[in-house]
Design a protein around this motif. Sequence first.
Motif, PDB file in Angstrom:
ATOM      1  N   GLY A 171      12.268 -18.362  17.708  1.00 24.58           N
ATOM      2  CA  GLY A 171      12.277 -16.934  18.033  1.00 24.58           C
ATOM      3  C   GLY A 171      12.203 -16.091  16.770  1.00 24.58           C
ATOM      4  N   ASN A 172      12.721 -14.865  16.880  1.00 30.55           N
ATOM      5  CA  ASN A 172      12.616 -13.913  15.761  1.00 30.55           C
ATOM      6  C   ASN A 172      13.314 -14.413  14.504  1.00 30.55           C
ATOM      7  OD1 ASN A 172      11.177 -11.880  17.135  1.00 30.55           O
ATOM      8  ND2 ASN A 172      13.054 -11.319  18.217  1.00 30.55           N
ATOM      9  N   ALA A 228      12.099 -19.403   8.435  1.00 29.93           N
ATOM     10  CA  ALA A 228      11.010 -20.277   7.984  1.00 29.93           C
ATOM     11  C   ALA A 228      10.198 -19.606   6.885  1.00 29.93           C
ATOM     12  CB  ALA A 228      10.119 -20.634   9.172  1.00 29.93           C
ATOM     13  N   SER A 229       9.943 -18.310   7.010  1.00 30.77           N
ATOM     14  CA  SER A 229       9.126 -17.667   5.969  1.00 30.77           C
ATOM     15  C   SER A 229       9.906 -17.573   4.658  1.00 30.77           C
ATOM     16  CB  SER A 229       8.619 -16.304   6.420  1.00 30.77           C
ATOM     17  OG  SER A 229       9.705 -15.435   6.576  1.00 30.77           O
ATOM     18  N   ASN A 230      11.217 -17.441   4.727  1.00 35.36           N
ATOM     19  CA  ASN A 230      12.015 -17.368   3.488  1.00 35.36           C
ATOM     20  C   ASN A 230      12.266 -18.740   2.876  1.00 35.36           C
ATOM     21  OD1 ASN A 230      12.840 -14.513   2.854  1.00 35.36           O
ATOM     22  ND2 ASN A 230      13.207 -14.612   5.057  1.00 35.36           N
ATOM     23  N   VAL A 241      18.694 -22.403  16.091  1.00 36.92           N
ATOM     24  CA  VAL A 241      18.504 -20.946  16.114  1.00 36.92           C
ATOM     25  C   VAL A 241      18.255 -20.496  17.558  1.00 36.92           C
ATOM     26  CG1 VAL A 241      17.581 -19.090  14.664  1.00 36.92           C
ATOM     27  CG2 VAL A 241      17.168 -21.446  13.996  1.00 36.92           C
ATOM     28  N   LEU A 242      19.026 -21.064  18.468  1.00 32.93           N
ATOM     29  CA  LEU A 242      18.901 -20.817  19.909  1.00 32.93           C
ATOM     30  C   LEU A 242      19.879 -19.741  20.367  1.00 32.93           C
ATOM     31  CD1 LEU A 242      18.858 -24.592  20.862  1.00 32.93           C
ATOM     32  CD2 LEU A 242      16.965 -23.000  21.311  1.00 32.93           C
ATOM     33  N   PRO A 243      19.736 -19.231  21.597  1.00 30.79           N
ATOM     34  CA  PRO A 243      20.774 -18.348  22.150  1.00 30.79           C
ATOM     35  C   PRO A 243      22.146 -19.021  22.060  1.00 30.79           C
ATOM     36  CG  PRO A 243      18.839 -18.310  23.550  1.00 30.79           C
ATOM     37  CD  PRO A 243      18.587 -19.365  22.505  1.00 30.79           C
ATOM     38  N   ASN A 244      23.183 -18.197  21.925  1.00 27.54           N
ATOM     39  CA  ASN A 244      24.528 -18.686  21.583  1.00 27.54           C
ATOM     40  C   ASN A 244      25.058 -19.803  22.476  1.00 27.54           C
ATOM     41  OD1 ASN A 244      24.217 -16.525  19.892  1.00 27.54           O
ATOM     42  ND2 ASN A 244      25.528 -15.144  21.080  1.00 27.54           N
TER      43      ASN A 244
END
Length: 365
Positions: free
Chosen positions: A48-49, A55-57, A112-115
């Motif tokens: 997701g966001n 990933a870009s960092n 990095v999923l929903p809580n």
Amino acid sequence: MQRRRFIRQLSSSIGAAALAGSAPAIIVRNTLAQTRRNSLGFAFVGLGNYATRLASNLADAEHCHIAGVVTGTPAKEKTWAEQYNIPDANIYNYENYDSIANNDDIDIVYVVLPNSMHMEYVIRAAEAGKHVICEKPMALNTDQCARMIAACENNNVKLSIGYRCQFHPVHQEIIRIGQNKEMGATKVIQADFGFRIGNPNQWRLKKELAGGGALYDVGVYCIQAARYATGEEPVSVSAQEIKTDPVKFNEVDETILWQMKFASGAIASCSTSYSSNFNRFYAAMEGGWTRIDSAYGYGGQTGTTSKGAIEAPENNMWAAQMDDFSLCVQEDRKSRVSGEEGLHDVRVLDAIYESIATEKPVDLI
Ligand code: NDP
């Protein structure tokens, strides 16, 4: 496995040589192949966001690189594979995720999923023998946190929580000043983080996926900041909830104010909201004060103290966070943002909800 053994052997021989005072005898050849072998492979779970930002960092990291992904959306498989040059064998979905155990390219799984999905995917990563970073808030309650910590311990893998602020130079300076009592004992902390949430259909507003509202999502930064700025755990919590839009926020909290007392006598007054923008940290000490504006955002943190501006360079806190965890794995160290850190915060989150429900202060000792 071979590569991991190589990394373990390499780090233990460096450690032994450094202890023996013979570090110069080690010749580090800076070939690309060797750099790659010493760089750990990350797989992101849930594209997701925030995974996109991580990933870009990661490109700025020295000790790790992207090696795989886990996604439930087939269209993302192609875009991520193309963007990051990920081979088909390193692309997983939520069903075949456990077979990541057989993939030596992947050392660290980043959840990095929903809580509400954190616990399951951390435990499955641990059982697959992978080290794990889990996003905040760590889980929905302390029982889940304890199960995640136990799974990582039982499988001999390391666990860390995505508390990126602890890798930002301005926050590190606030930690140094506060914990060293450079301006005397901390008396009062004010920590506030809120934003106006948009789309009413998103998972953040659904209790089953989010666990809670603004408090779970961004209030947790304030709990973290008060704990790391003092180096103390709160001993009691009082909280109040305010709801101005009971339709949009029918499942989760909109705005919460809370106060935490620490054994030293320090007090933290905090707020969080899904309907107002605020983002700051302030600490009043006996002999001065510290402040961070835009404290918990993705950049632009401005630090000031009663003595003047904090001269801290902007760094890439995401790369620093992921590099640090990679080094923890390579050097067999515990992460400073460990699972226990996450559990401490969730314990306070639980106490805040209890205080709202009972309309009484809740003791944490
Ligand atoms: P997004 O909604 O943008 O992404 C979540 C991803 O999870 C989805 O894109 C999807 O990926 C996957 N997913 C699997 N099942 C579901 C489901 N039932 N509903 C929704 N998504 C699902 O969320 P964020 O990236 O903003 O947040 C993810 C986590 O990261 C949260 O725990 C949040 O608290 C944390 N976070 C941390 C931040 C920080 O600064 N440390 C900042 C922002 C978020 P796919 O399509 O690949 O399956």
